[in-house]
Write a protein that holds these residues in place. Structure first.
Motif, PDB file in Angstrom:
ATOM      1  N   LEU A  59     -25.121  56.938  37.344  1.00 29.13           N
ATOM      2  CA  LEU A  59     -23.748  57.053  37.840  1.00 29.13           C
ATOM      3  C   LEU A  59     -23.517  56.112  39.017  1.00 29.13           C
ATOM      4  CD1 LEU A  59     -22.798  60.829  38.042  1.00 29.13           C
ATOM      5  CD2 LEU A  59     -21.410  58.989  37.109  1.00 29.13           C
ATOM      6  N   ILE A  60     -24.474  56.133  39.947  1.00 32.09           N
ATOM      7  CA  ILE A  60     -24.330  55.314  41.146  1.00 32.09           C
ATOM      8  C   ILE A  60     -24.397  53.838  40.781  1.00 32.09           C
ATOM      9  CG2 ILE A  60     -25.451  54.721  43.321  1.00 32.09           C
ATOM     10  CD1 ILE A  60     -26.285  57.775  43.345  1.00 32.09           C
TER      11      ILE A  60
ATOM     12  N   ARG B  59     -21.162  52.629  39.277  1.00 35.86           N
ATOM     13  CA  ARG B  59     -20.113  52.327  40.240  1.00 35.86           C
ATOM     14  C   ARG B  59     -20.322  50.951  40.864  1.00 35.86           C
ATOM     15  NH1 ARG B  59     -17.764  52.121  45.044  1.00 35.86           N
ATOM     16  NH2 ARG B  59     -19.760  51.428  45.863  1.00 35.86           N
TER      17      ARG B  59
ATOM     18  N   ARG C 265     -19.241  48.343  38.351  1.00 32.63           N
ATOM     19  CA  ARG C 265     -17.786  48.247  38.210  1.00 32.63           C
ATOM     20  C   ARG C 265     -17.156  47.579  39.422  1.00 32.63           C
ATOM     21  NH1 ARG C 265     -16.384  53.652  37.937  1.00 32.63           N
ATOM     22  NH2 ARG C 265     -18.506  54.128  37.364  1.00 32.63           N
ATOM     23  N   GLN C 266     -17.659  47.933  40.593  1.00 32.13           N
ATOM     24  CA  GLN C 266     -17.070  47.355  41.798  1.00 32.13           C
ATOM     25  C   GLN C 266     -17.243  45.833  41.822  1.00 32.13           C
ATOM     26  OE1 GLN C 266     -17.877  49.351  45.497  1.00 32.13           O
ATOM     27  NE2 GLN C 266     -17.803  47.447  46.638  1.00 32.13           N
TER      28      GLN C 266
ATOM     29  N   ARG D 138     -15.061  44.010  39.475  1.00 31.46           N
ATOM     30  CA  ARG D 138     -13.663  43.985  39.876  1.00 31.46           C
ATOM     31  C   ARG D 138     -13.419  42.928  40.948  1.00 31.46           C
ATOM     32  NH1 ARG D 138     -11.963  49.702  40.598  1.00 31.46           N
ATOM     33  NH2 ARG D 138     -12.273  49.827  38.369  1.00 31.46           N
TER      34      ARG D 138
ATOM     35  N   GLU E   4     -20.781  49.067  54.007  1.00 30.99           N
ATOM     36  CA  GLU E   4     -19.481  49.621  53.626  1.00 30.99           C
ATOM     37  C   GLU E   4     -19.559  51.150  53.587  1.00 30.99           C
ATOM     38  OE1 GLU E   4     -18.129  49.116  49.608  1.00 30.99           O
ATOM     39  OE2 GLU E   4     -16.031  49.007  50.247  1.00 30.99           O
ATOM     40  N   GLU E   5     -20.648  51.659  53.035  1.00 28.51           N
ATOM     41  CA  GLU E   5     -20.776  53.113  52.935  1.00 28.51           C
ATOM     42  C   GLU E   5     -20.946  53.769  54.299  1.00 28.51           C
ATOM     43  OE1 GLU E   5     -23.896  53.676  50.095  1.00 28.51           O
ATOM     44  OE2 GLU E   5     -22.532  53.345  48.409  1.00 28.51           O
TER      45      GLU E   5
ATOM     46  N   VAL F 231     -18.340  57.252  54.029  1.00 33.51           N
ATOM     47  CA  VAL F 231     -18.348  57.960  52.756  1.00 33.51           C
ATOM     48  C   VAL F 231     -19.755  58.482  52.485  1.00 33.51           C
ATOM     49  CG1 VAL F 231     -18.884  55.978  51.291  1.00 33.51           C
ATOM     50  CG2 VAL F 231     -17.530  57.855  50.378  1.00 33.51           C
TER      51      VAL F 231
ATOM     52  N   ARG G 280     -13.824  61.375  58.361  1.00 34.86           N
ATOM     53  CA  ARG G 280     -13.390  61.215  56.979  1.00 34.86           C
ATOM     54  C   ARG G 280     -14.030  59.980  56.387  1.00 34.86           C
ATOM     55  NH1 ARG G 280     -12.043  65.741  58.429  1.00 34.86           N
ATOM     56  NH2 ARG G 280      -9.901  66.279  58.887  1.00 34.86           N
ATOM     57  N   GLY G 281     -14.311  60.033  55.107  1.00 34.01           N
ATOM     58  CA  GLY G 281     -14.911  58.849  54.500  1.00 34.01           C
ATOM     59  C   GLY G 281     -14.714  58.805  53.006  1.00 34.01           C
ATOM     60  N   LEU G 282     -14.190  57.673  52.549  1.00 34.94           N
ATOM     61  CA  LEU G 282     -14.062  57.407  51.119  1.00 34.94           C
ATOM     62  C   LEU G 282     -14.337  55.919  50.949  1.00 34.94           C
ATOM     63  CD1 LEU G 282     -10.705  59.311  50.609  1.00 34.94           C
ATOM     64  CD2 LEU G 282     -12.884  60.008  49.621  1.00 34.94           C
ATOM     65  N   TYR G 283     -14.604  55.507  49.716  1.00 36.90           N
ATOM     66  CA  TYR G 283     -14.751  54.070  49.485  1.00 36.90           C
ATOM     67  C   TYR G 283     -13.389  53.403  49.625  1.00 36.90           C
ATOM     68  CZ  TYR G 283     -19.467  54.551  47.692  1.00 36.90           C
ATOM     69  OH  TYR G 283     -20.809  54.790  47.565  1.00 36.90           O
ATOM     70  N   PRO G 284     -13.246  52.498  50.609  1.00 35.16           N
ATOM     71  CA  PRO G 284     -11.921  51.957  50.871  1.00 35.16           C
ATOM     72  C   PRO G 284     -11.321  51.200  49.678  1.00 35.16           C
ATOM     73  CG  PRO G 284     -13.572  51.016  52.366  1.00 35.16           C
ATOM     74  CD  PRO G 284     -14.271  51.997  51.508  1.00 35.16           C
ATOM     75  N   ARG G 285     -12.181  50.537  48.906  1.00 37.17           N
ATOM     76  CA  ARG G 285     -11.612  49.686  47.864  1.00 37.17           C
ATOM     77  C   ARG G 285     -11.586  50.332  46.490  1.00 37.17           C
ATOM     78  NH1 ARG G 285     -14.811  44.362  48.913  1.00 37.17           N
ATOM     79  NH2 ARG G 285     -16.191  45.911  49.827  1.00 37.17           N
ATOM     80  N   MET G 286     -11.997  51.608  46.444  1.00 40.28           N
ATOM     81  CA  MET G 286     -11.972  52.294  45.155  1.00 40.28           C
ATOM     82  C   MET G 286     -10.621  52.969  44.985  1.00 40.28           C
ATOM     83  SD  MET G 286     -15.331  54.391  44.190  1.00 40.28           S
ATOM     84  CE  MET G 286     -15.617  54.937  42.525  1.00 40.28           C
TER      85      MET G 286
ATOM     86  N   GLU H 249     -10.028  57.087  40.311  1.00 39.82           N
ATOM     87  CA  GLU H 249     -11.400  56.682  39.993  1.00 39.82           C
ATOM     88  C   GLU H 249     -12.373  57.294  41.007  1.00 39.82           C
ATOM     89  OE1 GLU H 249     -11.948  52.552  40.618  1.00 39.82           O
ATOM     90  OE2 GLU H 249     -13.746  52.434  39.361  1.00 39.82           O
TER      91      GLU H 249
ATOM     92  N   TYR I 207     -15.374  59.939  40.389  1.00 42.97           N
ATOM     93  CA  TYR I 207     -16.748  59.606  40.791  1.00 42.97           C
ATOM     94  C   TYR I 207     -17.370  60.725  41.624  1.00 42.97           C
ATOM     95  CZ  TYR I 207     -20.554  56.913  42.920  1.00 42.97           C
ATOM     96  OH  TYR I 207     -21.770  56.478  43.342  1.00 42.97           O
TER      97      TYR I 207
ATOM     98  N   LEU J 229     -20.619  62.926  40.499  1.00 44.24           N
ATOM     99  CA  LEU J 229     -21.844  63.047  41.299  1.00 44.24           C
ATOM    100  C   LEU J 229     -22.217  64.507  41.479  1.00 44.24           C
ATOM    101  CD1 LEU J 229     -21.541  60.444  44.186  1.00 44.24           C
ATOM    102  CD2 LEU J 229     -22.985  60.348  42.157  1.00 44.24           C
TER     103      LEU J 229
END
Ligand SMILES: Nc1ncnc2c1ncn2[C@@H]1O[C@H](COP(=O)(O)OP(=O)(O)O)[C@@H](O)[C@H]1O
Ligand SMILES: [Mg+2]
Lengths: 401, 308
Positions: A9-10, A13, A16-17, A20, A206-207, A212, B80-86, B90, B94, B98
């Motif tokens: 899964l990871i 991603r 896909r990233q 893109r 980034e993570e 995230v 707070r945290g999310l993938y900025p470009r996702m 989607e 994800y 997970l």
């Protein structure tokens, strides 16, 4: 959910990233197109250079200026070796020479005396080759005539020759191809390793930067997170290699069969194998280091140790192209960090013993296993500490939970 | 039942958790309160396994929390945290995947929460292009998209406008009513008072107050405001435990211990004159909070230090 499913899964991603990213896809396609052009190059050049002189076409008869007269048996024999002829009677040698100079004749024959030819032109020296063939043919006809078998000369010469098989490798062409492959291998492996090292570090940053990671770590064991990233980027690297090399190689094979470097498949396999091993080794190191920082500006700095290691490998690999079996190259082959640069070179242009190759493989695999453990621990220690750069000892000592 | 038992955690010299224990039952909506630096975030991170406790344990349904439980937990981190470009949808899929939700269900749930939280138009936009408020909604959706049985939210209301606050309250209420154990930290005491059935108040890493809001208020001592048309010397004869809090003109406010019948005070007051005004108040949660936190002078100095 099994560990492998999570990793997939990871990895999915990650793939896909990247796909893109227009920048990434665009650059890869552009490079691939460049390589295809490069592969087409010899064929294109060949097309420009091609002249009627080089390759007489069946329809173009060879024009022969003749002083004296050729017996019918001689004409038939000449046609059997040279193809269709038109004979132009010439008064004397001077007339033949001027016909050759004015290019109204391709070949001159003074019967019973000499064959005249213009100087050789083109890569294959067709003109002079033809003159020797003509001379031999006339001599042969004379011999057959003497034994009373003049009529059979054409039949003898027209006979389909037995196939000729070249035993062993065409040394020069192969050496040249291997030299090119070795140069390409070192540059390619170094560039790709550096590229993917910074890819994985930027992904980690980034993570961390976007925080995230806390959401991920809640649901995924940290090691699986790391494995997923390495596998995902590895998949992308593999795909990128395919896109870069498969079209170019295909074109090379289709467009100019004669120019395919012999053993190209084996060479690509060697380069691919050592790239894959180098990728695992250096990407894991980079991931461990990357987990120590949180800001993009810090990426290059934190990667310095890995970059230096790779740079040393690169330099040694390059030097090994000139002296693939020198002792420095042999030694560097036993060092896992330089082996991915040196071994492909040695295998392509040198003569490593199978012990050296197998030994290097085993050592690199061992190093990958050890580095994976160390990197996973440092990654675990660093990944949740967002903010200031984490010392490597701190990261080592405690998991960041 | 979510049980935090005797949690301890230090960061160097800083003791963040000093033997914290409390419980949250399924269907319960629990407000987790405490001054800044009290250890709320640390406690919640311990609960979801992002931080390891030095000692103590966290259990869910009687079992120590493991990965399987964490995957059935919805978590909203303080940062707070999310993938900025996702993209929004989607990303939610994800996050659910997970947590072992299968692809179809994940996609359906993601759409359901996107609609419910009013971000349908941004479904396929990268998260970084959303306003902060909408990013918060996506963050909430990320905590809910896998239908968790336990929700742990770190200051979910911070930064929300009044409308978004209403939506958030409604969603939390709903989740609790559906049987989810919900615990969230907050500094908005009035909101917590209205929303939560129970609270846990932590200070300096220790539990200082917990229980049902109604019971705490009832037990917290009421205030009786009394005005008579006579003089106010009746306050000298107050029953044991009652104490004057303030006087203004003829109006006296008296604090009553939980066990004291307010009628006993009125009896005394009535002797000096006719009752003009009588008002019995339960304490606000904010008052209980202040008392609980400040009633412990040993904490006061450290708290101000941490507040820095
Ligand atoms: N990762 C950390 N490193 C060092 N100190 C920390 C860390 N996390 C929390 N602390 C300290 O622990 C105490 C409790 O913090 P926290 O749990 O964030 O409190 P709250 O969420 O109630 O404001 C604070 O004094 C804080 O400075
Ligand atoms: Mg906090």
């Amino acid at each position: 959910m099994s560990a492998w499913q999570t990793v997939r899964l990871i990895a999915g991603r990650e793939v896909r990233q990247r796909l893109r990213s227009r920048m990434f896809v665009g650059t890869t396609l552009a490079l691939s197109a460049l390589l295809v052009l490069g592969a087409l190059g010899p064929a294109l050049l060949g097309a420009f250079e091609r002249t009627p002189d080089d390759e007489p076409v069946a329809a173009d008869p060879v024009r022969v200026a003749v002083v004296g007269s050729l017996a019918p048996a001689e004409t038939a024999a000449l046609e059997a070796t040279l193809g269709p002829l038109t004979t132009v009677p010439a008064a004397n040698e001077a007339a033949v020479v001027s016909a050759l100079e004015e290019e109204t004749a391709d070949l001159g024959i003074i019967v019973g005396d000499r064959v005249l030819t213009p100087p050789a032109t083109g890569m294959f020296a067709v003109g002079t080759g033809r003159a020797f063939q003509a001379a031999e043919t006339l001599a042969l006809t004379e011999v057959l005539d003497a034994v009373g078998a003049s009529g059979s000369a054409a039949a003898v010469l027209g006979v389909e020759p037995l196939p000729v098989e070249v035993i062993g490798e065409d040394d020069q062409a192969l050496q040249a191809a291997r030299l090119i492959a070795a140069n390409l291998a070192v540059v390619f492996i170094f560039a790709m390793l550096m590229f993917y090292a910074s890819m994985i570090v930027n992904g980690i940053i980034e993570e961390k930067g976007s925080r995230v990671v806390e959401l991920l770590v809640e649901a995924v064991p940290i090691r699986q997170l790391l494995a997923g990233k390495v596998v995902g980027l590895g998949t992308i690297a593999l795909g990128q290699m395919f896109v870069l090399f498969v079209p170019a190689t295909t074109v090379l094979v289709l467009a100019n069969r004669d120019l395919i470097p012999p053993g190209i498949g084996g060479m690509l396999a060697i380069i691919g194998l050592w790239f894959a091993l180098g990728y695992a080794l250096y990407t894991l190191i980079s991931a461990g280091l990357g987990a120590l920082v949180s800001r993009p500006e810090e990426a290059q700095a934190v990667l310095t140790p890995a970059s230096l290691l790779a740079l040393v490998g690169y330099v040694v690999g390059f030097a090994a192209i000139q002296a693939p079996d020198a002792s420095f190259a042999v030694v560097a082959g036993w060092v896992p960090f330089s082996a991915p640069f040196v071994l492909p070179v040695r295998q392509l242009v040198g003569e490593p013993t199978s012990l050296e190759v197998a030994g290097a493989l085993v050592l690199v695999l061992l190093a990958i296993a050890v580095v994976a453990l160390l990197a996973a621990r440092i990654y675990e220690g660093g990944i949740l500490r967002v903010g200031a750069r984490v010392g490597i000892r701190d990261a080592w000592r405690g998991s960041s939970r | 039942m979510l049980e935090l038992r005797n949690l301890r955690r230090s960061f160097g010299d800083v003791v963040a958790l000093d033997g914290l224990s409390f419980e949250v039952a399924p269907g319960e909506l629990c407000g987790f309160l405490g001054p800044n630096g009290a250890g709320k975030t640390t406690a919640m991170r311990c609960a979801v396994g992002v931080t390891a406790a030095d000692a103590g344990e966290v259990r869910w349904r009687g079992q120590p929390i493991d990965l399987a439980v964490r995957r059935r937990t919805g978590y909203m981190p303080e940062e707070r945290g999310l993938y900025p470009r996702m993209r929004v949808h989607e990303q939610l899929v994800y996050v659910a995947r997970l947590r072992d939700v299968d692809a179809e269900v994940a996609a359906r749930n993601a759409d359901r929460w996107i609609d419910r939280l009013g971000i349908g138009e941004r479904r396929d936009d990268p998260v970084e292009q959303l306003s902060l408020g909408n990013q918060q909604r996506v963050q909430l959706a990320a905590a809910l998209v896998h239908d968790p049985e336990l929700l742990i939210l770190d200051e979910p209301f911070s930064g929300l406008d009044p409308l978004a606050t209403d939506v958030m309250s409604e969603v939390l209420r709903e989740q609790a009513d559906a049987g989810v154990a919900v615990v969230f930290s907050s500094h908005q005491l009035d909101l917590v008072e209205d929303l939560c059935r129970t609270v846990a108040v932590v200070a300096r890493g220790r539990l200082v107050l917990d229980g049902e809001v109604a019971a705490l208020k009832a037990a917290g001592g009421r205030r009786l405001r009394v005005a008579t048309d006579g003089d106010d010397d009746w306050t000298a004869r107050l029953p044991a435990g009652a104490a004057v809090v303030s006087r203004r003109d003829a109006t006296v406010t008296v604090a009553l211990p939980p066990t004291l019948d307010p009628g006993a005070v009125l009896d005394v007051a009535r002797r000096s004159g006719r009752l003009v005004d009588v008002h019995l108040d339960q304490p606000r949660l904010s008052e209980l909070f202040r008392t609980a936190v400040a009633d412990r002078p040993d904490l006061a100095a450290e708290l101000t230090e941490v507040d820095r």
